[in-house]
Structures are given as structure tokens and as C-alpha cells.
Design a protein around this motif. Structure first.
Motif, mmCIF file in Angstrom:
data_model
loop_
_atom_site.group_PDB
_atom_site.id
_atom_site.type_symbol
_atom_site.label_atom_id
_atom_site.label_comp_id
_atom_site.label_asym_id
_atom_site.label_seq_id
_atom_site.Cartn_x
_atom_site.Cartn_y
_atom_site.Cartn_z
ATOM 1 N N LEU A 1 31.886 46.553 -29.260
ATOM 2 C CA LEU A 1 32.552 47.196 -30.339
ATOM 3 C C LEU A 1 34.006 47.511 -30.049
ATOM 4 O O LEU A 1 34.866 47.287 -31.187
ATOM 5 C CB LEU A 1 31.720 48.497 -30.775
ATOM 6 C CG LEU A 1 30.234 48.302 -31.314
ATOM 7 C CD1 LEU A 1 29.499 49.644 -31.505
ATOM 8 C CD2 LEU A 1 30.459 47.625 -32.696
ATOM 9 N N ILE A 2 34.410 47.981 -28.945
ATOM 10 C CA ILE A 2 35.762 48.068 -28.841
ATOM 11 C C ILE A 2 36.531 46.754 -28.797
ATOM 12 O O ILE A 2 37.666 46.771 -29.406
ATOM 13 C CB ILE A 2 35.913 48.928 -27.190
ATOM 14 C CG1 ILE A 2 35.311 50.151 -27.467
ATOM 15 C CG2 ILE A 2 37.431 48.874 -26.853
ATOM 16 C CD1 ILE A 2 35.139 50.915 -26.019
ATOM 17 N N GLN A 3 35.906 45.779 -28.404
ATOM 18 C CA GLN A 3 36.538 44.492 -28.309
ATOM 19 C C GLN A 3 36.868 43.788 -29.623
ATOM 20 O O GLN A 3 37.865 43.428 -29.884
ATOM 21 C CB GLN A 3 35.951 43.615 -27.326
ATOM 22 C CG GLN A 3 35.909 43.731 -26.008
ATOM 23 C CD GLN A 3 35.114 42.774 -25.038
ATOM 24 O OE1 GLN A 3 34.346 42.013 -25.814
ATOM 25 N NE2 GLN A 3 35.049 42.816 -23.559
ATOM 26 N N TYR A 4 35.789 43.964 -30.262
ATOM 27 C CA TYR A 4 35.724 43.738 -31.951
ATOM 28 C C TYR A 4 37.011 44.536 -32.368
ATOM 29 O O TYR A 4 37.737 43.763 -33.298
ATOM 30 C CB TYR A 4 34.604 43.801 -32.498
ATOM 31 C CG TYR A 4 33.246 43.133 -31.939
ATOM 32 C CD1 TYR A 4 33.609 41.859 -31.244
ATOM 33 C CD2 TYR A 4 32.033 43.447 -32.131
ATOM 34 C CE1 TYR A 4 32.605 41.102 -31.059
ATOM 35 C CE2 TYR A 4 30.957 42.826 -31.781
ATOM 36 C CZ TYR A 4 31.230 41.414 -31.146
ATOM 37 O OH TYR A 4 30.290 40.774 -30.537
ATOM 38 N N GLU A 5 36.899 45.780 -32.312
ATOM 39 C CA GLU A 5 37.945 46.638 -33.049
ATOM 40 C C GLU A 5 39.450 46.012 -32.634
ATOM 41 O O GLU A 5 40.446 46.104 -33.178
ATOM 42 C CB GLU A 5 37.840 48.059 -32.597
ATOM 43 C CG GLU A 5 38.665 48.923 -33.358
ATOM 44 C CD GLU A 5 38.563 50.416 -32.876
ATOM 45 O OE1 GLU A 5 39.203 51.289 -33.609
ATOM 46 O OE2 GLU A 5 37.507 50.803 -32.123
ATOM 47 N N CYS A 6 39.544 45.854 -31.348
ATOM 48 C CA CYS A 6 40.786 45.414 -30.894
ATOM 49 C C CYS A 6 41.287 44.054 -31.346
ATOM 50 O O CYS A 6 42.576 43.710 -31.813
ATOM 51 C CB CYS A 6 40.922 45.192 -29.310
ATOM 52 S SG CYS A 6 40.791 46.790 -28.101
ATOM 53 N N ARG A 7 40.365 42.927 -31.313
ATOM 54 C CA ARG A 7 40.476 41.794 -31.982
ATOM 55 C C ARG A 7 40.901 41.918 -33.598
ATOM 56 O O ARG A 7 42.052 41.238 -34.098
ATOM 57 C CB ARG A 7 39.407 40.905 -31.842
ATOM 58 C CG ARG A 7 39.299 40.344 -30.496
ATOM 59 C CD ARG A 7 40.437 39.846 -29.785
ATOM 60 N NE ARG A 7 40.106 39.468 -28.485
ATOM 61 C CZ ARG A 7 40.155 40.152 -27.284
ATOM 62 N NH1 ARG A 7 40.831 41.479 -27.507
ATOM 63 N NH2 ARG A 7 40.006 39.955 -26.280
ATOM 64 N N LEU A 8 40.240 42.916 -34.230
ATOM 65 C CA LEU A 8 40.545 43.299 -35.648
ATOM 66 C C LEU A 8 41.829 43.621 -35.906
ATOM 67 O O LEU A 8 42.706 43.211 -36.810
ATOM 68 C CB LEU A 8 39.445 43.984 -36.352
ATOM 69 C CG LEU A 8 38.023 43.512 -36.449
ATOM 70 C CD1 LEU A 8 37.119 44.256 -36.913
ATOM 71 C CD2 LEU A 8 38.091 42.150 -37.318
ATOM 72 N N SER A 9 42.271 44.602 -35.170
ATOM 73 C CA SER A 9 43.609 45.243 -35.241
ATOM 74 C C SER A 9 44.588 44.037 -34.864
ATOM 75 O O SER A 9 45.712 43.928 -35.551
ATOM 76 C CB SER A 9 43.632 46.363 -34.085
ATOM 77 O OG SER A 9 43.417 45.866 -32.900
ATOM 78 N N GLU A 10 44.300 43.318 -33.805
ATOM 79 C CA GLU A 10 45.626 42.055 -33.601
ATOM 80 C C GLU A 10 45.546 41.086 -34.845
ATOM 81 O O GLU A 10 46.614 40.752 -35.428
ATOM 82 C CB GLU A 10 45.041 41.353 -32.292
ATOM 83 C CG GLU A 10 45.282 42.282 -31.293
ATOM 84 C CD GLU A 10 44.676 41.458 -29.972
ATOM 85 O OE1 GLU A 10 44.193 40.335 -29.936
ATOM 86 O OE2 GLU A 10 44.819 42.054 -28.793
ATOM 87 N N LEU A 11 44.124 40.960 -35.443
ATOM 88 C CA LEU A 11 44.392 39.842 -36.387
ATOM 89 C C LEU A 11 44.707 40.712 -37.534
ATOM 90 O O LEU A 11 45.833 39.860 -38.568
ATOM 91 C CB LEU A 11 42.742 39.503 -36.848
ATOM 92 C CG LEU A 11 42.514 38.628 -38.112
ATOM 93 C CD1 LEU A 11 43.324 37.428 -37.600
ATOM 94 C CD2 LEU A 11 41.288 38.418 -38.229
ATOM 95 N N ASN A 12 44.686 42.062 -37.887
ATOM 96 C CA ASN A 12 45.290 42.596 -39.048
ATOM 97 C C ASN A 12 46.968 42.614 -38.994
ATOM 98 O O ASN A 12 47.715 42.440 -39.944
ATOM 99 C CB ASN A 12 44.893 44.034 -39.008
ATOM 100 C CG ASN A 12 45.344 44.883 -40.395
ATOM 101 O OD1 ASN A 12 45.936 43.998 -41.269
ATOM 102 N ND2 ASN A 12 45.241 45.985 -40.375
ATOM 103 N N ALA A 13 47.290 42.995 -37.615
ATOM 104 C CA ALA A 13 48.951 42.801 -37.326
ATOM 105 C C ALA A 13 49.538 41.637 -37.779
ATOM 106 O O ALA A 13 50.508 41.248 -38.217
ATOM 107 C CB ALA A 13 49.181 43.210 -35.835
ATOM 108 N N HIS A 14 48.779 40.570 -37.154
ATOM 109 C CA HIS A 14 49.081 39.278 -37.566
ATOM 110 C C HIS A 14 49.263 38.907 -39.171
ATOM 111 O O HIS A 14 50.114 38.054 -39.423
ATOM 112 C CB HIS A 14 48.313 38.074 -36.706
ATOM 113 C CG HIS A 14 48.761 36.580 -36.812
ATOM 114 N ND1 HIS A 14 49.953 36.139 -36.315
ATOM 115 C CD2 HIS A 14 48.039 35.577 -37.120
ATOM 116 C CE1 HIS A 14 49.924 34.839 -36.284
ATOM 117 N NE2 HIS A 14 48.930 34.666 -37.277
#
Length: 284
Positions: A150-163
Motif C-alpha cells: 500500500l505504501i508503494q502504491y501511494e508513492c507511485r500514485l503521488s509521483e504519477l499525480n505530480a507528473h
């Protein structure tokens, strides 16, 4: 020979009963492990606040409770079958000990053995079905993501949102530039057509008084339209300036907050170093 075969059949029945008992013990152990895993997952859910997974686990718990009820029913049925088989075995042993007729004994033994084998096979099938259901529930529980996932998913989603936000800002900037250039082009085309019209009609219009008056009125209208257009552009510029000023204020406030956070972090690090030093002195 018949008594020896009867004893072998009795031993096979007892072995089947022992195997069923071992299967029930294994199922109980698996059920206990599944319950422990469910409790651990519930604690993780309460800690992580993953409300979307709670409904799924509740449904799994309901299925597990249903399986437990069915298992208790099967257990009761199995106990009844086992008690009846034990009664039949004891009855057959009494008949063998009393020396009853071998033919009648073999007939009764064959019938009881067939019935016992059918009961054992049905019990095995029911146990296998319950074990498959428990395994499927365990697989569904394994499919649920862990805390690290879940932490990895959250990090990836935050990176995707910033992009995505960066691409959105670039797209808006390009669209604004395109619209501004298109508006400049339209204004230059209008200006060019106006100059060409004035150039082509100036000699004819200046030759007469009426023409000069019409030329003057048209020029006044052109000047008025240009002033209105200039006023709209100035209003848009003022609005953009207000937005720019607001962004500058937000940037200044963010920089001040960042400096404050840096100062607090530095003070916290100094206090941590001081605390470690005091702890080392106290331990020494």
C-alpha cells in the motif's frame, strides 16, 4: 480364512476412521491458522484505515462462519456415523466371538462394509469440499495488499499525480501562448486589411467633401473600436496581474514557512544531539 478377512476389513474400517479423525484435526488447524491471519489482517486494517478492504474482509468472515457452521454439522454427522460404525464393529466382533454362522456373518459384513464405505466416501467428499472452500478464502486473503504494498502504491500514485500536474501546466502554457499568437495574428490581419482599404479608397474619398466626411467617420469608428479592444486587453492584463500578485504572495508565504520549518528542524536536531549527549553522560 473368513475370520481373518473379517478382521482385515475391521482394521481397514478403523484405519479409515483414524484417517478421518486426522483430516478433521488438520482442518481444525487450518481453520485456526485462517482465524489468526484474519485477526492480524483486521489489526492492520484498523491501523492503516483501509476502509475499502473492510467490506471484503467482513464478507470473508461471514463465509468463514458459514463454513464453520457447515463444518460443525459435518462433524456431528461424522460423529454419528463413527458411533454407528463402532457399534456395527462391536456387534460384528460379538458375533464373531459367539461363533455365529459364517455365511450370515459374511453377508451382513458385506452389506455393512458397503454402507460404511459409502458413508466414508461421502464424508471424504464433504471434507474435501470444505477444504477447497477454506483454501479459496485463504487465497482471497493473500490477494489483499500488505502495508508495504500500500505504501508503494501511494508513492507511485503521488509521483504519477505530480507528473500529470506538470504536464497539465505545460499544456495550459502552450495553449495560452497559442491563443495569444492567434489573437496577434488576427489583429495584424485586420490592421493590414484596414490599411489596404484606406490606401485604395483614400484618393477617391479625399476628392469630395462628402467622401472626406465619410472617411473621417470611418476613421473615428476604427479608433473607437481599437480603444474598446485596448480596454478589454487592459482588463485582461489587470486580471492576470492580480493572479500573478496572488501567486507571488503565496510563494512568499511558502518560502517563509519553509524557512521556519528549516529553523525548527535545525533546533530539533540540536535538541536530539543534546539529548543523546545527556543520555551518554547519564549512562557513563
Amino acid at each position: 480364512m473368513q475370520e481373518g478377512s473379517s478382521e482385515q476389513e475391521f482394521n481397514s474400517i478403523r484405519a479409515s476412521i483414524a484417517m478421518l479423525n486426522s483430516n478433521l484435526d488438520q482442518q481444525n488447524q487450518r481453520k485456526i491458522s485462517v482465524l489468526n491471519e484474519l485477526q492480524n489482517l483486521q489489526e492492520k486494517i484498523r491501523k492503516e484505515g483501509a476502509e475499502s478492504k473492510v467490506k471484503k474482509f467482513v464478507s470473508l468472515l461471514e463465509n468463514l462462519k458459514l463454513l464453520e457452521r457447515q463444518e460443525s454439522e459435518i462433524r456431528c454427522d461424522f460423529d454419528e456415523k463413527r458411533s454407528s460404525l463402532e457399534a456395527e464393529v462391536s456387534d460384528l466382533e460379538e458375533k464373531i466371538a459367539a461363533g455365529s454362522d459364517s455365511k450370515m456373518l459374511s453377508r451382513g459384513l458385506d452389506g455393512s462394509l458397503n454402507e460404511s464405505l459409502q458413508k466414508l466416501n461421502s464424508a471424504k467428499r464433504e471434507l474435501a469440499a470444505k477444504l477447497r472452500a477454506i483454501v479459496s478464502i485463504k487465497r482471497q486473503l493473500d490477494d489483499a495488499p500488505s502495508q508495504s504494498e500500500l505504501i508503494q502504491y501511494e508513492c507511485r500514485l503521488s509521483e504519477l499525480n505530480a507528473h500529470i500536474q506538470e504536464k497539465l501546466q505545460q499544456t495550459r502554457k502552450f495553449y495560452a501562448t497559442y491563443n495569444a499568437l492567434l489573437e496577434i495574428k488576427e489583429l495584424m490581419l485586420k490592421e493590414t486589411s484596414l490599411l489596404n482599404s484606406i490606401n485604395s479608397q483614400f484618393q477617391e474619398a479625399i476628392a469630395s467633401t462628402t467622401g472626406r466626411m465619410k472617411l473621417l467617420e470611418s476613421m473615428q469608428g476604427i479608433v473607437k473600436g481599437s480603444q474598446q479592444k485596448l480596454g478589454k486587453v487592459q482588463l485582461g492584463l489587470q486580471e492576470e496581474q492580480k493572479v500573478c500578485d496572488a501567486l507571488k504572495e503565496r510563494y512568499t508565504a511558502a518560502m517563509a514557512e519553509q524557512r521556519r520549518c528549516y529553523s525548527l528542524l535545525k533546533a530539533f536536531q540540536e535538541e536530539c544531539a543534546r539529548n543523546e549527549k545527556l543520555q551518554s553522560q547519564t549512562s557513563a
